[in-house]
Write an enzyme that holds these catalytic residues in place. Structure first.
Site, PDB file in Angstrom:
ATOM      1  CD  GLU A 114      38.156  46.094  50.418  1.00 52.08           C
ATOM      2  OE1 GLU A 114      39.112  45.637  50.160  1.00 52.08           O
ATOM      3  OE2 GLU A 114      37.066  46.600  49.535  1.00 52.08           O
ATOM      4  CD  GLU A 220      32.674  47.547  46.430  1.00 46.39           C
ATOM      5  OE1 GLU A 220      33.188  47.087  46.235  1.00 46.39           O
ATOM      6  OE2 GLU A 220      33.179  48.863  47.307  1.00 46.39           O
TER       7      GLU A 220
HETATM    8  O1  G3I Z   1      44.008  51.704  35.116  1.00 48.64           O
HETATM    9  C1  G3I Z   1      44.611  50.692  34.479  1.00 48.64           C
HETATM   10  C2  G3I Z   1      44.961  50.799  32.750  1.00 48.64           C
HETATM   11  O2  G3I Z   1      46.010  51.948  32.534  1.00 48.64           O
HETATM   12  C3  G3I Z   1      45.932  49.520  32.241  1.00 48.64           C
HETATM   13  O3  G3I Z   1      45.681  49.765  30.803  1.00 48.64           O
HETATM   14  C4  G3I Z   1      45.570  47.862  32.766  1.00 48.64           C
HETATM   15  C5  G3I Z   1      45.296  46.653  31.950  1.00 48.64           C
HETATM   16  O4  G3I Z   1      45.694  45.782  33.054  1.00 48.64           O
HETATM   17  O5  G3I Z   1      45.065  48.398  34.043  1.00 48.64           O
HETATM   18  C6  G3I Z   1      44.239  49.378  35.323  1.00 48.64           C
HETATM   19  O6  G3I Z   1      43.837  49.705  36.143  1.00 48.64           O
HETATM   20  C7  G3I Z   1      42.976  48.128  36.575  1.00 48.64           C
HETATM   21  C8  G3I Z   1      42.448  48.423  37.403  1.00 48.64           C
HETATM   22  O7  G3I Z   1      40.943  48.247  37.274  1.00 48.64           O
HETATM   23  C9  G3I Z   1      41.035  49.857  35.839  1.00 48.64           C
HETATM   24  O8  G3I Z   1      40.192  49.036  34.952  1.00 48.64           O
HETATM   25  C10 G3I Z   1      43.485  47.455  37.508  1.00 48.64           C
HETATM   26  O9  G3I Z   1      44.691  46.920  36.395  1.00 48.64           O
HETATM   27  C11 G3I Z   1      42.744  46.689  38.213  1.00 48.64           C
HETATM   28  O10 G3I Z   1      43.261  45.629  39.414  1.00 48.64           O
HETATM   29  C12 G3I Z   1      41.410  47.487  38.611  1.00 48.64           C
HETATM   30  O11 G3I Z   1      40.381  46.404  39.035  1.00 48.64           O
HETATM   31  C13 G3I Z   1      39.937  47.030  39.880  1.00 48.64           C
HETATM   32  C14 G3I Z   1      39.563  46.390  41.835  1.00 48.64           C
HETATM   33  O12 G3I Z   1      38.537  47.026  42.638  1.00 48.64           O
HETATM   34  C15 G3I Z   1      41.182  47.144  41.962  1.00 48.64           C
HETATM   35  O13 G3I Z   1      41.015  46.406  43.908  1.00 48.64           O
HETATM   36  C16 G3I Z   1      38.112  46.775  39.443  1.00 48.64           C
HETATM   37  O14 G3I Z   1      37.784  47.220  38.336  1.00 48.64           O
HETATM   38  C17 G3I Z   1      36.857  47.453  40.887  1.00 48.64           C
HETATM   39  O15 G3I Z   1      35.592  46.522  40.567  1.00 48.64           O
HETATM   40  C18 G3I Z   1      37.350  46.915  42.361  1.00 48.64           C
HETATM   41  O16 G3I Z   1      36.366  47.072  43.095  1.00 48.64           O
HETATM   42  C19 G3I Z   1      36.527  46.916  44.620  1.00 48.64           C
HETATM   43  C20 G3I Z   1      36.389  48.139  45.306  1.00 48.64           C
HETATM   44  O17 G3I Z   1      36.912  49.268  45.040  1.00 48.64           O
HETATM   45  C21 G3I Z   1      36.015  47.758  46.688  1.00 48.64           C
HETATM   46  N1  G3I Z   1      35.495  46.274  47.566  1.00 48.64           N
HETATM   47  C22 G3I Z   1      35.824  44.978  45.713  1.00 48.64           C
HETATM   48  C23 G3I Z   1      35.832  45.764  44.476  1.00 48.64           C
HETATM   49  C24 G3I Z   1      36.503  44.335  44.074  1.00 48.64           C
HETATM   50  O18 G3I Z   1      37.581  43.883  43.972  1.00 48.64           O
END
Ligand code: G3I
Length: 306
Positions: A114, A220
């Site tokens: 990105e 994805e």
């Molecule tokens: O690791 C912490 C954990 O310690 C905490 O307890 C929990 C509470 O909410 O959060 C956890 O982190 C989260 C992480 O996912 C793991 O579950 C983050 O808050 C959350 O923001 C994160 O979201 C991920 C996101 O990328 C971040 O931008 C999504 O799962 C993941 O599907 C998403 O994937 C992205 C690709 O990498 C790039 N392209 C877009 C795609 C969708 O946004």
């Protein structure tokens, strides 16, 4: 498919589907810098190595996501102080330590994720601010130095729907390739919906990318049935539209020359695991399996189309 290691370890239904239904795995989160490189001098391999073991035991290809991104960075990188050459050294060590650790285990990498805005401008990420525009080129060179056999991708969203973005991506990567920079493929994320973008736009993008000689990874995939966040019930009609959309894009994908087809990765297993619900806070059903891990019409039609 994209894997969430916690789900894999805690839910037998998830594990069964992961083992039996997919042959290529991407970590949804645990290969990102905030997890792999939590402190400047600490790399955390524990969870990622568990996934490597799972893939080796179950004979799955493992795709690495992602070495360089502006999101999910550890705070030590966000607060790193130094000259641009200090940044470059830190950046190189980050990439090369990770690629060396997973050499021979990870088949391919999203080296940069990105880096472009939808209008085709380079996104002003921390990497660009500190290292300059050349950070993209350097990332590919450094990754290749550490693992010359890995297939190296640039990965982004809206590549089909935003022509200016696609053109800017092709312009940059075609010129880098002419200089000999090892860029093998482009990941089209495919966070799409049942009616957007139109299939013709997806077809045009597939043609342009493969004509220019890039492997294409639908990296994805999820197909939203409720992009506008309405109050909905999952209905047969919506599920059929979703099945039709996936069928259409799968057929288009299969039409590109086989040497450019890297694979199709779904961004999750069951609708209950989708990032869309948490991120957008809306009801949605974008994946192949429903909340109870039953196959949906989209699964059945997809399987017929493969
Ligand atoms: O690791 C912490 C954990 O310690 C905490 O307890 C929990 C509470 O909410 O959060 C956890 O982190 C989260 C992480 O996912 C793991 O579950 C983050 O808050 C959350 O923001 C994160 O979201 C991920 C996101 O990328 C971040 O931008 C999504 O799962 C993941 O599907 C998403 O994937 C992205 C690709 O990498 C790039 N392209 C877009 C795609 C969708 O946004």
């Amino acid at each position: 498919m994209a894997i969430d290691l916690n789900e894999l370890n805690s839910d037998d239904r998830y594990r069964t589907v992961a083992m039996n239904q997919f042959n290529s795995i991407t970590a949804e989160n645990i290969f990102k810098p905030v997890y792999l490189h939590p402190n400047e001098n600490t790399f955390n391999w524990v969870e990622a190595d568990q996934l490597v073991d799972f893939c080796e035991t179950n004979n799955k290809r493992l795709h690495g996501h992602t070495l360089i991104w502006h999101n999910q960075l550890p705070s030590w990188i966000e607060n790193f102080e130094g000259t641009s050459s200090d940044w470059d050294l830190m950046f190189k060590k980050h990439i090369q330590t990770i690629c060396t650790h997973f050499k021979g285990k990870v088949s391919s990498w999203d080296v940069v994720n990105e880096a472009f805005e939808d209008n085709g401008e380079l996104r002003n990420t921390i990497w660009r601010q500190k290292i300059g525009d050349s950070y993209i080129e350097k990332a590919f060179v450094y990754a290749h130095e550490s693992d010359p056999d890995a297939v190296l991708f640039y990965n982004d969203y809206n590549i089909a729907s935003k022509k200016a973005k696609r053109q800017a991506i092709l312009e940059l990567f075609n010129s880098l390739r002419q200089k000999g920079v090892p860029i093998h493929g482009i990941g089209m994320q495919m966070h799409i919906s049942i009616d957007y973008p139109k299939n013709k736009k997806i077809e045009n993008a597939l043609t342009e990318l493969s004509d220019d000689g890039y492997k294409i990874h639908f990296s994805e995939i999820d197909i939203s049935v409720n992009p506008n966040g309405k109050d909905i019930e999952p209905s047969t009609e919506l599920y059929d539209c979703q099945a039709d959309k996936l069928t259409a894009i799968t057929k288009l994908y299969k039409e590109i020359p086989s040497e450019y087809q890297y694979g199709m990765t779904f961004w999750g297993v069951s609708d209950q695991n989708t990032w869309i619900r948490t991120f957008f806070g809306r009801e949605d059903y974008p994946l192949l399996f429903d909340d109870d891990y039953n196959t949906k019409p989209v699964y059945c039609k997809f399987k017929e189309t493969l």
